[in-house]
Enzyme design. Structure first.
Site, PDB file in Angstrom:
ATOM      1  N   HIS A 158      -2.221  -2.008   2.857  1.00  0.00           N
ATOM      2  CA  HIS A 158      -0.801  -2.722   2.236  1.00  0.00           C
ATOM      3  C   HIS A 158      -1.297  -4.105   1.984  1.00  0.00           C
ATOM      4  CE1 HIS A 158       0.602   1.212   1.898  1.00  0.00           C
ATOM      5  NE2 HIS A 158       1.867   0.682   1.585  1.00  0.00           N
ATOM      6  N   LYS A 600      15.079  -1.882   0.940  1.00  0.00           N
ATOM      7  CA  LYS A 600      15.358  -2.670  -0.384  1.00  0.00           C
ATOM      8  C   LYS A 600      16.359  -1.989  -1.101  1.00  0.00           C
ATOM      9  CE  LYS A 600      12.908  -3.776  -4.395  1.00  0.00           C
ATOM     10  NZ  LYS A 600      12.948  -2.627  -5.353  1.00  0.00           N
TER      11      LYS A 600
END
Length: 942
Positions: A158, A600
């Protein structure tokens, strides 16, 4: 060239942060950082003259005055000064502050190492935990807990590591030098300073920016570096000390047990990364295997030097002799000369044939030749068998200590590394599998309408029926007729064939799990199981012929799926065909929990609470079906992506969830921070294993009464509901996308080239919904707003307090590990947030009509600070963690100039764009340098 000794070098870091709780560390650490900053100052003088040093000090003072006065006018003065700088000077200034941070971070790591080395052994994680478990459940209970241990740390690519490997390597060398303490004024100190000066000069002249986006193969090489160091330097001592501690309490590790191992997503994580193809997976697996074989050859070679035991002294062992003879039936480097040389040293001879087989294995991997039993190793088990032959012979002939010494540790190390170094997970988005199946089902033509028009319930029934049937859905036609699949669906399906080929080449331990991201229901798992059957990875004809070479794991990420986690797992395990697959895989079901997308979607409080409740639901569903549950926590480095202290996170799980099995990701900058220095790597392995051991053995029942848990849950739900409602007012605001993009440097993330994966998903999701969680957190972090780490927390706590639940909140904070961990992480993120700097970003970069959004963010920040302080009983954030508080406060003084510079560079870049001009390479470089600098200062990119 100026005389550097005559230059007045300002010591910018005389107030740099203290690390650790030991007050005696304060002065030495300050002295070390001052020493490094002085050497860097001399390098700056060499390269840019006294004027640069004067500018550094001037800007530092301006930003410090702006912070203390808290006025827009002072901030504008700084901005005006920076706007006047030529671009080359602006870049050099930013790099100066950024490199101060890199050197300070290196010094902090060294002092973390020193404090760990000075700690009494009995106070270390593993000894303390083993003793506690033994005291609570006895030797038998300890052994049972140890037998269940399977801790897996999964390295991912990532894109959150902003530093290049070339930079990290130099910092590692600086740390190595600093580990040897020397007295000022001695010849040893002068030699050290000479080496440090050379490294700092080289660091300054190294381009910290990646010129090209790394490929998955590049990312794999980076992780292979860390894995190799771990297996060479850390794992032997870790395993040996663990064995000794367990034996002191009446327990032990099994011969081939690997209580902690490593995995990887690099080369297998296809979700949203078009560059991870079947061919890339094949290349990465080969790289891993070649590295693992080299490691094994080195380990065996070292043993050859140690095991000089003579059969003249101990007698011959028939089993060992037969094993050697079988090996020598194949031509190898162990020729007749070596056979005669080691005729009376059979252990060296056997190790020699093992090394020859390993070399043959390496050659097989490189050429793709088929495995020849006895000539090379097919998988790790065959290598382990040879170790067992050696240890058995030693034990039978008076060498019990030798059998249980270095060779036993080597066997366990290589049991972990295997012949593939790390177990590779494959991950793909759920939509992709249905796209493939739509092509297949529609070709067969047995459905009354196109596959993609089926509801989720209808799809589940169709897939269950097909999985239960013995026929292939399409069979060999897939290989014979290229028109069945288009390019996109063929790319998805080819990976299953690559997994099958990898199993043939490297053994089934090379790839064990296929993860389905964005799982919404059981149909998403049945879909991938059906494709695996089509590819020959699963066969279910019935009885003893049933076989499953791979496991399937749903990834639950969004609130809706987390709330139905138990139902999804129950529906999966209620399908007879799928339940048979799980049985074939040892009655173990893995479920991955995604922290980033949930945050999120719902904010930090609700996402953490929903994940906690989902774990309870999954625990109960697995128990109903008689299945062991392995939870895989997809945690990032930042709180907004599930980060925070690993030990607390593991122990904050609900009771009964841990049964020795756990996986969690190690991502981006977390990898370099935890694993660059061997002592810190060992500390991380120790605390991870200790937490899982403690949770598995001692947290099998609730720590609180059922009545307390129910009451805590009701209060937490009120906090979550109010927090979620407040968060969604921000997330649903139609102006938020524009505000986010204009107030942060998120558009520049791709230009940093810090990862191979694009920042947006190539699926049906658009706008902020399609934006990955990493750039979402990245942007907020760079602008010091850090919204994902705290927004909504204040509203949630206030709602519960005003409902008369304040006493319950205080009781939860004292007695509920989960709640206390969440509050601690939110508090830390609030402390890293800087509303004064954030205001400067907004008022300099964002259209004025969007400023009310910032006012809303600031109001929630102030409310969150007030509520956290009230709950924790402190006058200021982190008052109960004074060392961390001082660290963050001091860092701000040197981080703020970089933030001001970033705003100035963003203004220049956006002005150029408005004029229709291409960004000059110099401006782009200056802007990206500020991003690297903020990342170094916060020790986190998001």
């Amino acid at each position: 060239m100026p005389d550097t000794d005559a230059i007045a070098v300002p010591t910018l870091t005389s107030e740099f942060p203290v690390v650790g709780d030991d007050p005696h560390i304060d002065a030495p650490l300050r002295a070390t950082v001052r020493r490094l900053s002085t050497l860097l100052g001399r390098t700056l003088a060499d390269q840019h003259g006294q004027e640069m040093l004067d500018l550094v000090e001037q800007v530092r003072k301006l930003t410090k005055d702006a912070k203390s006065s808290d006025s827009e006018a002072s901030a504008q003065d700084v901005q005006n000064r920076l706007a006047e700088l030529p671009i080359e000077q602006a870049t050099a200034l930013t790099r100066a502050f950024a490199q101060y941070f890199l050197l300070a971070n290196a010094a902090e790591q060294v002092y973390r190492v020193r404090s760990l080395r000075e700690r009494p052994a009995s106070e270390s994680w593993v000894p303390r935990t083993v003793a506690a478990v033994h005291e609570s459940v006895g030797a038998e209970g300890l052994q049972e807990a140890v037998d269940s241990l399977d801790v897996r740390l999964i390295f991912t690519a990532h894109p959150t590591e902003a530093s290049r490997r070339a930079v990290l390597t130099k910092l590692r060398k600086i740390s190595d030098i600093l580990e040897n303490d020397t007295e000022d004024g001695t010849p040893e100190r002068r030699r050290q300073d000479h080496l440090l000066s050379e490294l700092i000069e080289s660091l300054w002249q190294t381009d910290e920016l990646r010129r090209q986006r790394p490929t998955p193969q590049d990312e794999s090489r980076n992780v292979l570096y860390y894995l190799t160091q771990l297996y060479r330097q850390t794992m032997p001592g870790f395993l040996d000390d663990l064995r000794e501690e367990l034996r002191a309490h009446g327990a032990d590790l099994r011969e081939r047990q690997v209580p902690l191992r490593f995995g990887s997503w690099i080369g297998g994580d296809r979700d949203g990364n078009p560059y991870v193809t079947a061919e890339v997976t094949r290349e990465v697996l080969q790289m891993q295997a070649e590295t693992a074989v080299e490691l094994a050859i080195d380990v065996v070679s070292e043993l050859i030097g140690d095991l000089s035991i003579s059969s003249e002294m101990t007698g011959q062992d028939e089993e060992l002799r037969a094993s050697i003879d079988a090996d020598l039936a194949f031509p190898s480097e162990v020729d007749e000369v070596q056979q005669r040389m080691f005729e009376q040293e059979p252990y060296r001879l056997k190790l020699g044939t093992m090394r020859a087989k390993l070399k043959a294995t390496g050659e097989r991997i490189r050429t793709g030749a088929p495995h020849v039993h006895g000539k090379d190793y097919y998988d790790s088990e065959e290598l382990q068998d040879d170790f067992s032959v050696l240890r058995g012979a030693l034990a039978r002939h008076g060498g019990r200590r030798a059998a249980d010494g270095a060779i036993a540790v080597a066997q366990q190390v290589l049991a972990g590394s295997g012949l593939n170094l790390a177990v590779l997970d494959v991950r793909e988005h759920s939509e992709k599998h249905h796209d493939v199946l739509a092509r297949l089902f529609d070709r067969v033509g047995e459905l009354d309408r196109p596959y993609m028009e089926l509801s989720r319930e209808e799809r589940t029934k169709v897939l269950a029926a097909e999985l239960a049937s013995r026929r292939p859905l399409v069979g060999t036609a897939l290989a014979e007729d290229e028109t069945i699949l288009d390019d996109a669906t063929r790319t998805t399906y080819k990976v299953f064939g690559e997994i099958r080929d990898a199993h043939r080449q490297y053994g089934q331990s090379s790839i064990e799990t296929y993860i389905v991201s964005m799982t919404h229901g059981a149909d998403d798992i049945l879909a991938v199981a059906l494709l695996a059957r089509e590819a020959g990875l699963v066969t279910l004809p019935g009885g003893d012929q049933n076989r499953s070479d791979i496991s399937f794991a749903p990834l639950l990420e969004e609130v809706a799926e987390l709330r139905h986690a138990g139902e999804i797992l129950d529906e999966m395990l209620s399908d007879p065909s799928y339940r048979e697959i799980v049985r074939l895989r040892g009655d173990l079901q893995e479920v991955m929990l995604g922290y980033s997308d949930g945050n999120k979607d719902s904010g930090v409080i609700t996402s953490q609470w929903e994940i906690h409740q989902a774990q309870r639901l999954l625990r109960d569903a697995a128990a109903r079906h008689g299945v062991t549950l392995r939870l895989f926590h997809g945690r990032g480095g930042s709180v907004g992506r599930g980060g925070g202290p690993t030990y607390d996170a593991i122990l904050a799980q609900p009771y009964g969830v841990l049964e020795g099995e756990i996986k969690f990701t190690e991502q981006g900058e977390v990898i370099s921070d935890k694993y660059t220095l061997p002592t810190l790597a060992r500390e991380n392995l120790d605390l991870s294993l200790a937490a899982v051991l403690e949770g598995s053995a001692l947290h099998t029942t609730p720590r609180s009464t059922p009545e307390q848990l129910d009451r805590f849950g009701e209060v937490m739900q009120q906090v979550s509901d109010a927090s979620y409602a407040r968060y969604r007012t921000l997330a649903d605001d139609p102006d938020l996308p524009e505000y986010f993009v204009t107030s942060t440097p998120v558009e520049q993330l791709g230009d940093l080239n810090i990862g191979s994966r694009p920042s947006k998903r190539a699926t049906s999701e658009k706008g902020l919904d399609g934006l990955r969680a990493i750039p979402w957190v990245f942007g907020w972090t760079q602008s010091r707003q850090i919204v994902p780490g705290w927004f909504g927390a204040g509203s949630g706590l206030k709602a519960a307090r005003e409902a008369g639940l304040e006493p319950d909140l205080h009781e939860m904070y004292r007695n509920w590990h989960f709640f206390r961990t969440v509050i601690s992480n939110v508090e830390m993120t609030l402390a890293k947030t800087d509303m004064a700097i954030a205001a400067h970003y907004v008022h300099s970069l964002v259209p004025e009509r969007l400023w009310p959004l910032f006012d809303r963010i600031k109001a929630e920040y102030e409310l969150s600070v007030a509520e956290i302080e009230r709950l924790t009983g402190v006058l200021g954030l982190l008052d109960n963690q004074p060392v961390l508080k001082r660290t963050l406060a001091v860092r701000d003084r040197y981080l703020d100039p970089i933030s001001y510079m970033q705003v100035a560079m963003l203004q220049r870049a956006r002005a150029a764009t408005e004029r229709g001009e291409e960004l000059s390479p110099e401006l782009q470089r200056a802007l990206l340098t500020t991003i690297n600098g903020v990342a170094a200062g916060l020790k986190n990119t998001g």
